[in-house]
Design a protein around this motif. Structure first.
Motif, PDB file in Angstrom:
ATOM      1  N   ARG A  67       0.664  -0.800   0.179  1.00 63.68           N
ATOM      2  CA  ARG A  67      -0.284   0.099   0.100  1.00 63.68           C
ATOM      3  C   ARG A  67       0.460   0.983   0.290  1.00 63.68           C
ATOM      4  N   ASN A  94       2.292   1.962  -3.151  1.00 64.38           N
ATOM      5  CA  ASN A  94       1.751   2.242  -4.281  1.00 64.38           C
ATOM      6  C   ASN A  94       1.772   3.937  -4.475  1.00 64.38           C
ATOM      7  N   GLN A  95       1.107   3.874  -3.129  1.00 64.87           N
ATOM      8  CA  GLN A  95       0.856   5.600  -2.691  1.00 64.87           C
ATOM      9  C   GLN A  95       2.152   6.261  -2.803  1.00 64.87           C
ATOM     10  N   SER A 104       1.851   5.952  -7.155  1.00 66.73           N
ATOM     11  CA  SER A 104       0.737   5.982  -7.945  1.00 66.73           C
ATOM     12  C   SER A 104       0.350   5.257  -9.327  1.00 66.73           C
ATOM     13  N   ASN A 105       1.432   5.823  -9.897  1.00 67.93           N
ATOM     14  CA  ASN A 105       1.382   5.507 -11.429  1.00 67.93           C
ATOM     15  C   ASN A 105       1.790   3.947 -12.138  1.00 67.93           C
TER      16      ASN A 105
END
Length: 309
Positions: free
Chosen positions: A242, A245-246, A249-250
């Motif tokens: 998580r 990904n934060q 994010s792309n």
């Protein structure tokens, strides 16, 4: 600044024929695991994925542990309240020994794994970054990757780090009062509470690990491609994914897995961690290796067993 992040899990070492499976650990620590299996919801004599062992640590049965040491008969003529205090001390000592023994067996096992026997199967792009969930130095020893480009998020045995492993279960406290407001405790409550220590000691401190490596995660803003090799994406480690990904994010994600594993499970795990499903691709090892394009940037295969990924 690198635009690629490689995340390697235990499957990466297994792919290199290293004896790092739960089954290998169970053989190494057979005597210990046979002694403690009654306290856990896992048959240590059966084959299980590695993350099942970590999950099992969260199923520790403190009541069974307490019962195995409590020989006090409060109705006996020779009963003394001091017996209770003695039991509390013994439970504390035994739980400490229990936890230390598991940690020592695990560390001893990791330390005796010889990664130099592995043969390189890939050629990683220069300046790539790596996050290893493995305790071994396969990336450094076999691939010659500078250790400064690798985060061993759970520790590295060659650096004599304290190795991080354990369960991710939420620990529920026993209520001090019942629904009528009456105390639930008795003279054995403190001893029973002491028996719960392994649940806390063998819980993976994910939040602490994330805080400790915050600077590393801050470096991942420019990452465009994330390649996961041999990680089960189990729920215990979801907070790490998580966080990645934060920050990135792309990024596009590629997951490499064994044929007997289910692609849908990996996709759902990443979706649960907030990854855009349109940014996820999954490949079995053999398919990944044999493809002309091995990642989203179109790196070409240079040899069936030696690829730029």
């Amino acid at each position: 600044m690198s635009k690629k992040l490689y995340i390697v899990g235990n499957g990466f070492d297994l792919w290199h024929d290293l004896p790092t499976s739960y089954w290998d650990f169970s053989k190494f620590a057979y005597e210990l695991l046979s002694e403690i299996e009654n306290y856990y919801a896992l048959d240590f004599n059966q084959y299980n994925p590695w993350h099942d062992f970590e999950n099992a640590l969260g199923d520790f049965d403190p009541d069974a542990f307490f019962d195995s040491y409590n020989e006090i008969d409060v109705s006996a003529d020779n009963f003394r309240p001091s017996f209770i205090y003695g039991l509390e001390d013994e439970i504390t000592e035994q739980t400490n020994t229990h936890v230390d023994t598991i940690r020592e067996a695990f560390t001893d096992w990791i330390n005796q794994i010889d990664v130099s026997k592995a043969i390189a199967k890939l050629k990683f792009p220069e300046y790539s970054l790596f996050m290893s969930f493995n305790y071994t130095s396969t990336l450094q020893t076999v691939y010659g990757i500078d250790g400064n480009r690798i985060l061993h998020i759970h520790g590295n045995s060659e650096k004599l780090d304290e190795l991080v492993f354990g369960h991710g279960e939420e620990i529920h406290e026993n209520p001090a009062y019942d629904e009528d407001g009456e105390p639930t405790g008795d003279m054995f409550s403190d001893a029973r509470g002491n028996a719960r220590y392994p649940l806390y000691a063998l819980k993976k401190p994910v939040d602490e690990v994330l805080a400790r490596h915050e600077d590393y995660f801050d470096k991942l803003h420019n990452i465009e491609n994330i390649i996961v090799i041999g990680h089960s994406l189990n729920k215990i480690d979801h907070p790490y994914f998580r966080k990645i990904n934060q920050v990135a994010s792309n990024a596009y994600w590629t997951v490499v897995y064994y044929p007997e594993e289910l692609e849908s499970g990996f996709i759902q795990s990443l979706i649960d961690c907030g990854v855009n499903p349109e940014h996820i691709q999954c490949y079995e090892y053999d398919i990944w290796i044999s493809q002309i394009t091995t990642d989203l940037e179109g790196a070409e295969t240079t040899h069936m067993h030696s690829i730029v990924c």
